[in-house]
Write a protein that holds these residues in place. Structure first.
Motif, PDB file in Angstrom:
ATOM      1  N   THR A   1       0.876  -1.178   0.000  1.00 13.67           N
ATOM      2  CA  THR A   1       0.000   0.000   0.000  1.00 13.67           C
ATOM      3  C   THR A   1       0.906   1.218   0.000  1.00 13.67           C
ATOM      4  O   THR A   1       1.995   1.201   0.570  1.00 13.67           O
ATOM      5  CB  THR A   1      -0.904   0.047   1.250  1.00 13.67           C
ATOM      6  OG1 THR A   1      -0.093   0.009   2.408  1.00 13.67           O
ATOM      7  CG2 THR A   1      -1.885  -1.120   1.268  1.00 13.67           C
ATOM      8  N   GLY A   2       0.440   2.257  -0.668  1.00 14.93           N
ATOM      9  CA  GLY A   2       1.268   3.452  -0.732  1.00 14.93           C
ATOM     10  C   GLY A   2       0.500   4.668  -1.198  1.00 14.93           C
ATOM     11  O   GLY A   2      -0.715   4.612  -1.416  1.00 14.93           O
ATOM     12  N   THR A   3       1.224   5.743  -1.355  1.00 15.16           N
ATOM     13  CA  THR A   3       0.648   6.991  -1.848  1.00 15.16           C
ATOM     14  C   THR A   3       1.520   7.547  -2.966  1.00 15.16           C
ATOM     15  O   THR A   3       2.742   7.383  -2.958  1.00 15.16           O
ATOM     16  CB  THR A   3       0.545   8.046  -0.727  1.00 15.16           C
ATOM     17  OG1 THR A   3       1.841   8.272  -0.191  1.00 15.16           O
ATOM     18  CG2 THR A   3      -0.402   7.607   0.369  1.00 15.16           C
ATOM     19  N   ILE A   4       0.841   8.197  -3.885  1.00 16.48           N
ATOM     20  CA  ILE A   4       1.512   8.871  -4.989  1.00 16.48           C
ATOM     21  C   ILE A   4       1.235  10.353  -4.831  1.00 16.48           C
ATOM     22  O   ILE A   4       0.085  10.770  -4.678  1.00 16.48           O
ATOM     23  CB  ILE A   4       0.977   8.360  -6.346  1.00 16.48           C
ATOM     24  CG1 ILE A   4       1.385   6.910  -6.507  1.00 16.48           C
ATOM     25  CG2 ILE A   4       1.481   9.205  -7.473  1.00 16.48           C
ATOM     26  CD1 ILE A   4       0.865   6.274  -7.753  1.00 16.48           C
ATOM     27  N   ASP A   5       2.291  11.150  -4.869  1.00 19.69           N
ATOM     28  CA  ASP A   5       2.163  12.593  -4.719  1.00 19.69           C
ATOM     29  C   ASP A   5       2.676  13.241  -6.002  1.00 19.69           C
ATOM     30  O   ASP A   5       3.871  13.276  -6.265  1.00 19.69           O
ATOM     31  CB  ASP A   5       2.985  13.063  -3.517  1.00 19.69           C
ATOM     32  CG  ASP A   5       2.784  14.531  -3.219  1.00 19.69           C
ATOM     33  OD1 ASP A   5       1.944  15.178  -3.896  1.00 19.69           O
ATOM     34  OD2 ASP A   5       3.470  15.046  -2.323  1.00 19.69           O
TER      35      ASP A   5
END
Length: 170
Positions: A121-125
């Protein structure tokens, strides 16, 4: 050249050379022969000569869980010449397989065959816009295979999914 060139035909025997004995007070240590290579088998398997197999399934699963467990990563993906910050957490969710050693004729052979399932799981900025992403991938690790088998899934349909795959899997 002939072996008969310098042959003397006489019955006179030459006296044998005298042996000289050199006495020394120094003791010369003669090294003991070393034991065979250290491929340790069971007590009954003297010198590790006979076929023996030992299973290390539980140890291998536990060790992989210790080594991989849960890890946090950050990376930068470039899509259409625009850098995108990508941070993700990798978690080893399941380990299945086996590990073993074979001993035969003083040779130890180590083998393994593991399938590891991961969730990420992660985030893209990208320019102030944050989006959550996630997915799974499986990694099949076999002792005789130079290229492990990897399958990757992503829950979000993004145009730079291959770049995320490369960042997560590699």
């Amino acid at each position: 050249y002939s072996k008969w060139d310098n042959f003397e035909d006489s019955d006179d025997e030459k006296p044998a050379p005298k042996k000289t004995i050199v006495k020394s007070d120094e003791t010369v240590a003669v090294p003991k022969p070393e034991a065979p290579s250290k491929a340790h088998g069971s007590v009954w398997n003297s010198n590790s000569w006979h076929w023996e197999e030992q299973k290390f399934d539980e140890w291998g699963k536990k060790r992989l869980q210790e080594l991989v467990g849960t890890r946090d990563f950050t990376s930068e993906i470039v899509y259409q010449e625009m850098p995108i910050a990508f941070g993700w957490t990798l978690t080893l969710s399941e380990v299945d397989g086996e590990a073993w050693t074979h001993i035969r004729k003083q040779k130890k052979i180590v083998g393994y065959n593991f399938t590891m399932s991961f969730t990420w799981t992660g985030t893209i900025d990208s320019g102030g816009r944050k989006e959550s992403v996630g997915g799974t991938f499986t990694y099949e690790l076999v002792v005789d295979d130079d290229d492990p088998s990897i399958s990757f899934t992503c829950t979000s349909s993004l145009p730079f999914q291959q770049s995320m795959r490369k960042a997560v899997v590699d």
